[in-house]
Design an enzyme around this catalytic site. Structure first.
Site, PDB file in Angstrom:
ATOM      1  N   GLU A  13       1.356  -0.613  -5.118  1.00 44.82           N
ATOM      2  CA  GLU A  13       0.467   0.479  -5.491  1.00 44.82           C
ATOM      3  C   GLU A  13       1.345   1.709  -5.668  1.00 44.82           C
ATOM      4  O   GLU A  13       1.772   2.323  -4.691  1.00 44.82           O
ATOM      5  CB  GLU A  13      -0.573   0.725  -4.402  1.00 44.82           C
ATOM      6  CG  GLU A  13      -1.511   1.879  -4.735  1.00 44.82           C
ATOM      7  CD  GLU A  13      -2.258   2.420  -3.529  1.00 44.82           C
ATOM      8  OE1 GLU A  13      -3.360   2.951  -3.721  1.00 44.82           O
ATOM      9  OE2 GLU A  13      -1.731   2.328  -2.399  1.00 44.82           O
ATOM     10  N   ASP A  45       0.833  -1.198   0.000  1.00 46.39           N
ATOM     11  CA  ASP A  45       0.000   0.000   0.000  1.00 46.39           C
ATOM     12  C   ASP A  45       0.872   1.254   0.000  1.00 46.39           C
ATOM     13  O   ASP A  45       1.878   1.327   0.703  1.00 46.39           O
ATOM     14  CB  ASP A  45      -0.896  -0.018   1.247  1.00 46.39           C
ATOM     15  CG  ASP A  45      -1.808   1.183   1.318  1.00 46.39           C
ATOM     16  OD1 ASP A  45      -2.663   1.325   0.412  1.00 46.39           O
ATOM     17  OD2 ASP A  45      -1.681   1.977   2.268  1.00 46.39           O
TER      18      ASP A  45
END
Length: 544
Positions: A242, A200
């Site tokens: 990401e 993330d």
């Protein structure tokens, strides 16, 4: 790394909380997910990406974590997780989980110790300052919602950095002890059988914002350290980042094949929607040509929609407005100034032809395809819900109470099930579609089966084919002497397109998949008939 399984994977993303509730408390759980594994296996899914399921105050959909080594009690126990892993493995389904180490919850014991004692070893786990810079406000992650990236903590007597909400203080990844904690977290879940991690907010992990004496290059090496650790613990383990960054920054994340295995293809995603809005192939071509080369082990993960907004920040303001006008004309459908908070089916007006075209594109583009839960049945969104939660409603399994998601009273559900309109669970649900041979669900099973027969698309060398129709995107992928060629017509008018094959001279083209049954392709001709929003896949034994 010899086992490049992820290049042939079909990834499916879901949140345990909104997938299936078994105990009737209105919240999805691991027992419910386990019971629905047959649905996923039947669809053809080979890899699950689970959103955070850790203990959390849930101020940001579980991305504010209190304990990295456990399961949120609302979702089950570690024992439930292990049983789920066993059942998934028996069905040939791997698991990637979210690794959220850019920040913790402000309720995490590390932060509670850090704010209460300046001499605590956890003080340096976070980023503090007495005088926050005034020029950092353009770095907020949620424009219009988040006012600052620095928050004053009275107990600590200092400001702490938070790139996301104020309840999520950033970790100091320049601190070797924090890096060791990250390794321990990965080691724990690898030991329980996961195949890797979705990293993330990867760009924030390696940006030395507010970190005194931090060297940018050393922070970049964190990506290499993580990859090395995962490879040592599990030879076929993968990292999916990401990283919505500009093309010139992308090589930083792949490295020389020694950093991330996969990156989400944010850039191409935005160009796809520009192409769909214009009904022209040029933006897809531009997007593909803009992508830098990847190392042999590197892979793009292509997607249409996921759990966040459809971000358009890589496009110009005029291009963003074109997409808004086509797919999100009402301001309530937009978010953060450059995003769309809708699912794909309502964005395309429920047009089955356009939906098939979009998903055919997704599955045929070079890389690994990602589906979001509910995509397979054409789920809609609930714009009455706040922010991103509009696309995070519970899975619709049947036309029974709460769409078959839960037996709890409606007001006890973790989020409302869509119950009205054309996307209500009475019309859109897995059980009804499974019985209909012409449903989107059955079409999705078929396209996934065809995609699994075409390793060329995940592993091969790709080439864009010129055409005489601006609405037609044609490309081919070659691997080990075999070539798959696909043709997609993005326009509402049918056409007969001539492919300018140049160096690609097919000896024989066999049709694999199409929006309908066409007349067999004449190998002596380079002209191909394609319907409005039509698509055709071919295989050839010729070589580029």
């Amino acid at each position: 790394m010899k086992n490049l399984w992820y290049k042939d994977a079909i990834i499916y993303s879901l949140d345990v909380e909104t997938f299936m509730d078994v105990n009737g408390n209105g919240i999805g759980d691991f027992i419910g997910l386990t019971k629905r594994l047959n649905h996923l296996a039947g669809l053809g899914v080979t890899c699950l990406w689970l959103l955070p399921f850790y203990p959390s105050p849930n101020r940001d959909n579980g991305y504010d974590i209190m304990d990295y080594y456990n399961v949120d009690p609302r979702l089950g126990t570690l024992g439930d997780f292990v049983e789920f892993m066993h059942q998934a493995r028996d069905r040939g389904i791997r698991l990637i989980i979210d690794l959220v180490v850019n920040h913790t919850s402000n309720q995490h014991p590390w932060f509670q110790s850090a704010r209460s004692d300046k001499n605590s070893k956890y003080r340096d786990y976070y980023v503090w300052t007495d005088n926050p810079p005034k020029d950092a406000q353009d770095k907020v992650a949620f424009p219009g919602v988040q006012e600052s990236i620095w928050e004053y903590d009275e107990q600590a007597g200092a400001y702490y950095l938070h790139r996301f909400y104020k309840e999520q203080p950033d970790l100091n990844t320049a601190n070797p002890e924090v890096r060791e904690e990250i390794r321990k977290i990965m080691g724990f879940w690898l030991e329980l059988g996961v195949s890797g991690f979705r990293i993330d907010a990867a760009p924030f992990l390696i940006e030395p914002l507010g970190m005194e004496n931090a060297k940018r290059e050393e922070l970049h090496n964190l990506l290499s350290d993580m990859r090395e650790f995962v490879s040592e613990r599990r030879g076929d383990g993968v990292l999916l980042a990401e990283a919505n960054v500009s093309p010139d920054q992308i090589p930083l994340y792949f490295g020389d094949g020694d950093r991330m295995n996969m990156l989400f293809n944010f850039l191409l995603n935005q160009y796809i929607f520009l192409a769909l809005a214009r009904e022209q192939a040029a933006p897809i071509i531009e997007g593909l040509k803009t992508l830098p080369d990847t190392p042999h082990t590197g892979q793009w993960v292509n997607f249409l929609r996921h759990h966040d907004e459809l971000t358009l920040d890589g496009l110009t303001k005029d291009e963003q407005q074109e997409i808004f006008a086509a797919f999100a004309p009402d301001e309530t459908m937009q978010i953060y100034g450059h995003g769309i908070r809708r699912r794909l089916a309502p964005m395309l007006g429920g047009d089955r032809h356009r939906l098939e075209l979009a998903y055919s594109l997704l599955f045929s583009l070079p890389g690994t395809p990602l589906l979001r839960y509910g995509d397979e049945i054409g789920m809609g969104d609930d714009l009455s819900l706040e922010g991103r939660t509009s696309v995070r409603t519970p899975m619709q399994w049947s036309n029974t109470q709460n769409g078959g998601f839960s037996t709890a009273p409606q007001d006890a559900l973790t989020r409302p099930v869509i119950s009205e309109g054309e996307y209500g669970y009475q019309q859109v649900n897995a059980t009804t579609e499974q019985r209909d041979p012409n449903s989107l669900l059955n079409w999705m099973e078929r396209v996934i089966r065809i995609r699994q027969q075409c390793p060329e698309l995940g592993r091969g060398k790709w080439c864009i084919l010129e055409t005489d129709e601006p609405s037609v995107f044609a490309h081919c992928c070659e691997w080990e002497g075999n070539t798959v060629l696909t043709v997609h017509n993005l326009a509402k008018q049918p056409c007969t397109v001539t492919l300018k094959l140049k160096d690609f001279k097919p000896k024989h083209l066999m049709e694999l998949f199409a929006n309908r049954q066409y007349e067999p392709f004449d190998g002596n001709s380079s002209s191909i008939e394609v319907d409005a929003y039509g698509y055709r896949w071919f295989r050839s034994d010729s070589v580029l």
